[in-house]
Design a protein around this motif. Structure first.
Motif, PDB file in Angstrom:
ATOM      1  N   SER A 153      54.785  35.350  41.669  1.00  0.00           N
ATOM      2  CA  SER A 153      55.803  36.222  41.060  1.00  0.00           C
ATOM      3  C   SER A 153      55.108  37.423  40.430  1.00  0.00           C
ATOM      4  CB  SER A 153      56.561  35.471  39.970  1.00  0.00           C
ATOM      5  OG  SER A 153      57.249  34.377  40.506  1.00  0.00           O
ATOM      6  N   TRP A 154      55.788  38.536  40.421  1.00  0.00           N
ATOM      7  CA  TRP A 154      55.183  39.727  39.822  1.00  0.00           C
ATOM      8  C   TRP A 154      56.234  40.705  39.341  1.00  0.00           C
ATOM      9  CZ3 TRP A 154      56.516  44.247  42.282  1.00  0.00           C
ATOM     10  CH2 TRP A 154      56.979  44.140  43.621  1.00  0.00           C
ATOM     11  N   SER A 155      55.809  41.625  38.509  1.00  0.00           N
ATOM     12  CA  SER A 155      56.694  42.671  37.994  1.00  0.00           C
ATOM     13  C   SER A 155      55.874  43.953  38.028  1.00  0.00           C
ATOM     14  CB  SER A 155      57.127  42.335  36.561  1.00  0.00           C
ATOM     15  OG  SER A 155      56.010  42.203  35.710  1.00  0.00           O
ATOM     16  N   GLU A 156      56.592  45.071  38.032  1.00  0.00           N
ATOM     17  CA  GLU A 156      55.883  46.348  38.104  1.00  0.00           C
ATOM     18  C   GLU A 156      55.280  46.768  36.768  1.00  0.00           C
ATOM     19  OE1 GLU A 156      59.052  48.851  39.525  1.00  0.00           O
ATOM     20  OE2 GLU A 156      58.229  48.751  41.567  1.00  0.00           O
ATOM     21  N   LEU A 157      54.132  47.381  36.868  1.00  0.00           N
ATOM     22  CA  LEU A 157      53.458  47.907  35.686  1.00  0.00           C
ATOM     23  C   LEU A 157      53.668  49.412  35.848  1.00  0.00           C
ATOM     24  CD1 LEU A 157      51.628  47.584  33.218  1.00  0.00           C
ATOM     25  CD2 LEU A 157      49.653  47.787  34.745  1.00  0.00           C
ATOM     26  N   ARG A 158      54.406  50.020  34.930  1.00  0.00           N
ATOM     27  CA  ARG A 158      54.655  51.459  35.068  1.00  0.00           C
ATOM     28  C   ARG A 158      54.129  52.263  33.902  1.00  0.00           C
ATOM     29  NH1 ARG A 158      60.194  50.997  37.832  1.00  0.00           N
ATOM     30  NH2 ARG A 158      59.328  52.985  38.518  1.00  0.00           N
ATOM     31  N   LEU A 159      53.759  53.485  34.263  1.00  0.00           N
ATOM     32  CA  LEU A 159      53.190  54.408  33.287  1.00  0.00           C
ATOM     33  C   LEU A 159      53.801  55.776  33.561  1.00  0.00           C
ATOM     34  CD1 LEU A 159      51.093  54.949  31.085  1.00  0.00           C
ATOM     35  CD2 LEU A 159      49.383  55.271  32.867  1.00  0.00           C
ATOM     36  N   ASP A 160      54.494  56.290  32.599  1.00  0.00           N
ATOM     37  CA  ASP A 160      55.143  57.599  32.736  1.00  0.00           C
ATOM     38  C   ASP A 160      56.030  57.659  33.980  1.00  0.00           C
ATOM     39  OD1 ASP A 160      53.880  58.650  30.456  1.00  0.00           O
ATOM     40  OD2 ASP A 160      52.068  59.070  31.631  1.00  0.00           O
ATOM     41  N   GLY A 161      56.767  56.593  34.212  1.00  0.00           N
ATOM     42  CA  GLY A 161      57.663  56.596  35.352  1.00  0.00           C
ATOM     43  C   GLY A 161      57.043  56.228  36.690  1.00  0.00           C
ATOM     44  N   ASP A 162      55.728  56.103  36.744  1.00  0.00           N
ATOM     45  CA  ASP A 162      55.067  55.761  38.004  1.00  0.00           C
ATOM     46  C   ASP A 162      54.660  54.283  38.013  1.00  0.00           C
ATOM     47  OD1 ASP A 162      55.058  58.491  38.819  1.00  0.00           O
ATOM     48  OD2 ASP A 162      53.268  58.816  37.565  1.00  0.00           O
ATOM     49  N   VAL A 163      54.693  53.693  39.211  1.00  0.00           N
ATOM     50  CA  VAL A 163      54.234  52.316  39.346  1.00  0.00           C
ATOM     51  C   VAL A 163      52.725  52.413  39.502  1.00  0.00           C
ATOM     52  CG1 VAL A 163      54.213  50.257  40.797  1.00  0.00           C
ATOM     53  CG2 VAL A 163      56.341  51.500  40.435  1.00  0.00           C
ATOM     54  N   VAL A 164      51.990  51.885  38.547  1.00  0.00           N
ATOM     55  CA  VAL A 164      50.529  51.964  38.605  1.00  0.00           C
ATOM     56  C   VAL A 164      49.850  50.610  38.824  1.00  0.00           C
ATOM     57  CG1 VAL A 164      50.407  54.053  37.192  1.00  0.00           C
ATOM     58  CG2 VAL A 164      50.418  51.806  36.098  1.00  0.00           C
ATOM     59  N   GLY A 165      50.670  49.576  38.936  1.00  0.00           N
ATOM     60  CA  GLY A 165      50.083  48.265  39.171  1.00  0.00           C
ATOM     61  C   GLY A 165      51.125  47.170  39.117  1.00  0.00           C
ATOM     62  N   ARG A 166      50.662  45.917  39.160  1.00  0.00           N
ATOM     63  CA  ARG A 166      51.576  44.783  39.089  1.00  0.00           C
ATOM     64  C   ARG A 166      51.036  43.736  38.121  1.00  0.00           C
ATOM     65  NH1 ARG A 166      53.174  43.401  45.397  1.00  0.00           N
ATOM     66  NH2 ARG A 166      54.264  45.357  45.812  1.00  0.00           N
ATOM     67  N   VAL A 167      51.975  43.093  37.432  1.00  0.00           N
ATOM     68  CA  VAL A 167      51.615  42.012  36.526  1.00  0.00           C
ATOM     69  C   VAL A 167      51.880  40.809  37.419  1.00  0.00           C
ATOM     70  CG1 VAL A 167      52.123  40.857  34.352  1.00  0.00           C
ATOM     71  CG2 VAL A 167      52.400  43.334  34.556  1.00  0.00           C
ATOM     72  N   LEU A 168      50.816  40.184  37.873  1.00  0.00           N
ATOM     73  CA  LEU A 168      50.904  39.099  38.846  1.00  0.00           C
ATOM     74  C   LEU A 168      50.564  37.704  38.319  1.00  0.00           C
ATOM     75  CD1 LEU A 168      51.148  38.363  41.949  1.00  0.00           C
ATOM     76  CD2 LEU A 168      48.698  38.897  42.084  1.00  0.00           C
ATOM     77  N   ARG A 169      51.460  36.778  38.619  1.00  0.00           N
ATOM     78  CA  ARG A 169      51.269  35.392  38.190  1.00  0.00           C
ATOM     79  C   ARG A 169      50.449  34.711  39.289  1.00  0.00           C
ATOM     80  NH1 ARG A 169      53.399  33.811  33.199  1.00  0.00           N
ATOM     81  NH2 ARG A 169      55.459  34.596  33.764  1.00  0.00           N
ATOM     82  N   THR A 170      49.242  34.286  38.958  1.00  0.00           N
ATOM     83  CA  THR A 170      48.389  33.662  39.973  1.00  0.00           C
ATOM     84  C   THR A 170      48.448  32.133  39.954  1.00  0.00           C
ATOM     85  OG1 THR A 170      46.508  33.789  38.448  1.00  0.00           O
ATOM     86  CG2 THR A 170      46.761  35.595  40.029  1.00  0.00           C
ATOM     87  N   GLN A 171      49.068  31.574  38.875  1.00  0.00           N
ATOM     88  CA  GLN A 171      49.225  30.122  38.780  1.00  0.00           C
ATOM     89  C   GLN A 171      50.535  29.851  38.042  1.00  0.00           C
ATOM     90  OE1 GLN A 171      47.196  27.846  40.187  1.00  0.00           O
ATOM     91  NE2 GLN A 171      45.879  29.515  40.922  1.00  0.00           N
ATOM     92  N   ASP A 172      51.241  28.838  38.466  1.00  0.00           N
ATOM     93  CA  ASP A 172      52.504  28.486  37.815  1.00  0.00           C
ATOM     94  C   ASP A 172      52.343  28.376  36.298  1.00  0.00           C
ATOM     95  OD1 ASP A 172      53.322  28.260  40.408  1.00  0.00           O
ATOM     96  OD2 ASP A 172      53.785  26.118  40.338  1.00  0.00           O
ATOM     97  N   ARG A 173      53.247  29.016  35.595  1.00  0.00           N
ATOM     98  CA  ARG A 173      53.257  28.917  34.133  1.00  0.00           C
ATOM     99  C   ARG A 173      52.050  29.463  33.384  1.00  0.00           C
ATOM    100  NH1 ARG A 173      57.644  27.210  31.476  1.00  0.00           N
ATOM    101  NH2 ARG A 173      58.190  25.029  31.780  1.00  0.00           N
ATOM    102  N   ILE A 174      51.112  30.029  34.110  1.00  0.00           N
ATOM    103  CA  ILE A 174      49.896  30.551  33.465  1.00  0.00           C
ATOM    104  C   ILE A 174      50.001  32.059  33.263  1.00  0.00           C
ATOM    105  CG2 ILE A 174      47.405  30.825  33.732  1.00  0.00           C
ATOM    106  CD1 ILE A 174      48.327  27.959  33.186  1.00  0.00           C
ATOM    107  N   LYS A 175      49.479  32.512  32.162  1.00  0.00           N
ATOM    108  CA  LYS A 175      49.472  33.941  31.816  1.00  0.00           C
ATOM    109  C   LYS A 175      49.088  34.791  33.032  1.00  0.00           C
ATOM    110  CE  LYS A 175      47.365  36.804  28.148  1.00  0.00           C
ATOM    111  NZ  LYS A 175      47.082  38.055  28.830  1.00  0.00           N
TER     112      LYS A 175
END
Length: 230
Positions: A153-175
């Motif tokens: 699962s992931w969500s967009e990491l945005r900066l000043d309206g631009d997508v600059v990366g993703r916050v990605l879950r690499t393991q269930d329930r883990i940060k």
DNA sequence: GCGACAG
DNA sequence: ATCTTGTCGC
């Protein structure tokens, strides 16, 4: 093969170098989908002493193909946004000593998700000409929503309206981790590869291997083991 | 002006 | 990054 790392004397000078290098960045290139050789890089510190490490893992098995360490001294203090100047001199040196050329390099830190859109992973990519991705453990810049709780699962990491990366879950329930492109790879491919590198842990195997090696090399250097203990 | 701030 | 013991859990 990599170009030499230019060492600035001041923060202002560093930002100028950063701005110049940024013109050579390829933030789009598709990059390798399932690279045969992936390198992990990291640096460990103890006062002004340091040890850089590069570990190359191969194929789906993630077996260690080659590893190199370089002892050294801190030449640039840590300044948020200028981490590259603290870590790269020794890392570039280590990469030059590799006998194989990795298809992708995974860095500890950010790529384009950076105040001036040019983090550690971007520097290393432009300097080596190789595809790079940045995988950070904590937030730095940008805003994001909490990603779903399952691995992948992931969500967009945005900066000043631009997508600059993703916050990605690499393991269930883990940060989750923060993924951003460095050079010559697209975000989708970067995340695909990060997931392939995290079959059992939160952080990529490349990062874990390089972290361990850099710490071991630092301890060895501090104890005067080997020949490069200056 | 004040605080935040990858590793 | 680094300073630091034991402890809970797979």
């Amino acid at each position: 093969m990599p170009a030499a790392m230019t060492m600035p004397a001041t923060v202002h000078e560093a930002e100028a170098i950063q701005e110049d290098l940024r013109t050579r960045l390829d933030p789009t290139g598709p990059g390798p989908r399932d690279p045969a050789l992936v390198a992990g890089v990291d640096v460990a510190y103890a006062g002004d002493r340091l040890a850089a490490a590069v570990v190359v893992l191969g194929g789906p098995t993630l077996e260690v193909v080659e590893q190199v360490t370089v002892p050294g001294r801190v030449a640039f203090d840590y300044v948020p946004g200028l981490l590259a100047f603290r870590e790269l001199p020794s890392l570039v040196e280590a990469l030059e000593r590799l006998t194989v050329t990795p298809d992708l390099i995974v860095c500890d830190g950010y790529g384009v998700a950076h105040p001036r859109r040019f983090g550690l992973a971007c520097h290393l990519g432009v300097l080596t000409g190789l595809p790079t991705v940045g995988v950070a453990k904590t937030a730095f810049v940008g805003s994001h929503e909490e990603p779903g709780r399952e691995r992948g699962s992931w969500s967009e990491l945005r900066l000043d309206g631009d997508v600059v990366g993703r916050v990605l879950r690499t393991q269930d329930r883990i940060k989750p981790v923060f993924v951003s492109t460095g050079h010559a790879v697209d975000l989708e491919t970067a995340c695909h590869n990060v997931l392939a590198l995290t079959p059992h842990h939160r952080l990529p195997e490349t990062t874990r291997a390089a972290d361990r090696l850099s710490r071991d090399a630092l301890q060895a250097a501090l104890k005067g083991v080997g020949f490069n203990s200056r």
